[in-house]
Design an enzyme around this catalytic site. Structure first.
Site, PDB file in Angstrom:
ATOM      1  N   CYS A  23      -7.693   3.904   8.580  1.00 17.51           N
ATOM      2  CA  CYS A  23      -9.010   3.445   8.340  1.00 17.51           C
ATOM      3  C   CYS A  23      -9.595   2.817   9.457  1.00 17.51           C
ATOM      4  CB  CYS A  23      -9.028   2.188   6.918  1.00 17.51           C
ATOM      5  SG  CYS A  23     -10.489   1.222   7.168  1.00 17.51           S
ATOM      6  N   GLU A  58       0.737  -1.255   0.062  1.00 22.28           N
ATOM      7  CA  GLU A  58       0.086  -0.099  -0.039  1.00 22.28           C
ATOM      8  C   GLU A  58       0.863   1.199  -0.050  1.00 22.28           C
ATOM      9  OE1 GLU A  58      -3.148   0.416   3.017  1.00 22.28           O
ATOM     10  OE2 GLU A  58      -2.314   2.423   3.186  1.00 22.28           O
ATOM     11  N   ASN A 100      -2.410  -7.318  10.324  1.00 18.27           N
ATOM     12  CA  ASN A 100      -3.359  -7.029  11.352  1.00 18.27           C
ATOM     13  C   ASN A 100      -3.987  -8.165  12.001  1.00 18.27           C
ATOM     14  OD1 ASN A 100      -6.297  -7.904  10.140  1.00 18.27           O
ATOM     15  ND2 ASN A 100      -5.264  -7.253   8.514  1.00 18.27           N
ATOM     16  N   SER A 134      -0.147 -11.713   7.576  1.00 15.75           N
ATOM     17  CA  SER A 134      -1.192 -10.489   7.706  1.00 15.75           C
ATOM     18  C   SER A 134      -0.954  -9.707   8.742  1.00 15.75           C
ATOM     19  CB  SER A 134      -2.729 -10.933   7.840  1.00 15.75           C
ATOM     20  OG  SER A 134      -3.391 -10.148   8.518  1.00 15.75           O
TER      21      SER A 134
HETATM   22  S1  SF4 Z   1      -8.452  -1.962   6.146  1.00 19.07           S
HETATM   23 FE1  SF4 Z   1      -9.920  -2.682   4.390  1.00 19.07          FE
HETATM   24  S2  SF4 Z   1     -11.396  -0.934   4.221  1.00 19.07           S
HETATM   25 FE2  SF4 Z   1      -9.483  -0.341   5.496  1.00 19.07          FE
HETATM   26  S3  SF4 Z   1      -8.420   0.672   3.872  1.00 19.07           S
HETATM   27 FE3  SF4 Z   1      -7.569  -1.361   4.092  1.00 19.07          FE
HETATM   28  S4  SF4 Z   1      -8.806  -2.568   2.388  1.00 19.07           S
HETATM   29 FE4  SF4 Z   1      -9.949  -0.611   2.707  1.00 19.07          FE
END
Ligand code: SF4
Length: 286
Positions: free
Chosen positions: A195, A131, A225, A223
């Protein structure tokens, strides 16, 4: 029998669900399908798609070296990509199905506009994360990625700056980094682009793990998260395990005194795997 409770929310976030559903829908077209990077940090989903013929383009170099079959379609995942990758895809004549999460796209628009005004862009995040690499690719001028407080302290930029964050960055850490940068006297325009999907899952895991006697965190090993959910849950509940699929619970042994088993899942864990784990846990003889 112990009570089994699922954290709310848990599992797929809006952006990841949209992208994964998009790939499955595209399969029905019968066209050669590629994804730029694994569509989600979940090995079960990625290998299911591979078995259905979806190919993964790992990085820019692989993309440059790929000879696409006629009528190929390349799917962009929720993390998004930089402008250079769109250009290569265009040169190769591929159809692009873009599932960049709208929250990530918003950051692309911000950095494009702000860097166009001559401001330096500072991205608070992990420089190796796809990202963040994608966001860098939308900056028209100097861009610096700051991953922690130490890097913020040694930041040296001349001119005005605009600060944005990787969407999954920790809120508290972002605030601390911004404070350090502000104390250095920069005229910073701060846009908090974190987010809420990540924070909402972390908050729910925090609450549930405080009252649970055991916690199961479901998610892929890649992952970040999911790893964070595991850290939160295990800090409150020593009986915490992290699994990717129900079979990983085979060796799972708990004392009979367990009354509440909490389950949470990272934003890259699909609903069917959460349900399978719940079903498996219901069948365990504690
Ligand atoms: S966590 Fe999910 S909803 Fe939030 S920016 Fe990333 S892809 Fe989008």
């Amino acid at each position: 029998m112990a009570e089994i409770r699922l954290a709310d929310p848990s599992g797929f976030c809006f952006g990841v669900k949209r992208a994964v559903d998009g790939v499955y829908e595209k399969l029905s077209s019968g066209r050669p399908i590629y994804t730029y990077g694994p569509i989600v940090h979940n090995e079960t989903v990625v290998s299911d798609l591979e078995n259905r013929g979806v190919k993964v383009i790992e990085d820019k170099e692989t993309l440059i070296g790929t000879d696409f079959e006629p009528d190929s379609c390349v799917i962009i995942r929720a993390h998004g990509i930089g402008r250079d990758i769109y250009s290569i895809l265009e040169e190769k004549g591929c159809e692009v199905d873009d599932f960049t999460c709208p929250f990530v796209k918003r950051i692309h628009d911000i950095v494009l506009e702000e860097s166009g005004k001559g401001r330096n862009i500072v991205i608070v995040g992990n420089p190796a994360h796809p990202e963040v690499i994608g966001i860098c690719g939308w900056c028209d001028g100097p861009v610096t990625v700051v991953r922690d407080e130490k890097e913020a302290e040694s930041l040296e930029i001349s001119g005005e700056i605009t600060i944005v964050a990787q969407t999954t960055f920790q809120h508290k850490k972002f605030t601390q980094i911004v404070e350090i940068i502000n104390e250095k006297g920069y005229n910073a325009n701060v846009v908090n682009t974190i987010c809420s999907a990540t924070k909402d899952r972390q908050d729910a895991a925090e609450v549930l793990s405080r009252s649970a006697d055991a916690m199961i965190v479901i998610g892929g090993s890649a992952s970040s998260n999911t790893r964070r959910l595991y850290e939160i849950a295990s800090a409150n509940c020593p009986n915490t395990v992290c699994v990717q699929k129900p079979e990983d619970l085979k060796e799972y042994k708990l004392p009979e005194s367990v009354k509440l088993i909490g389950i949470t899942a990272g934003a890259s864990t699909p609903q069917n795997i959460i349900e399978e784990v719940q079903k498996y846990v219901r069948g365990i003889d504690f």
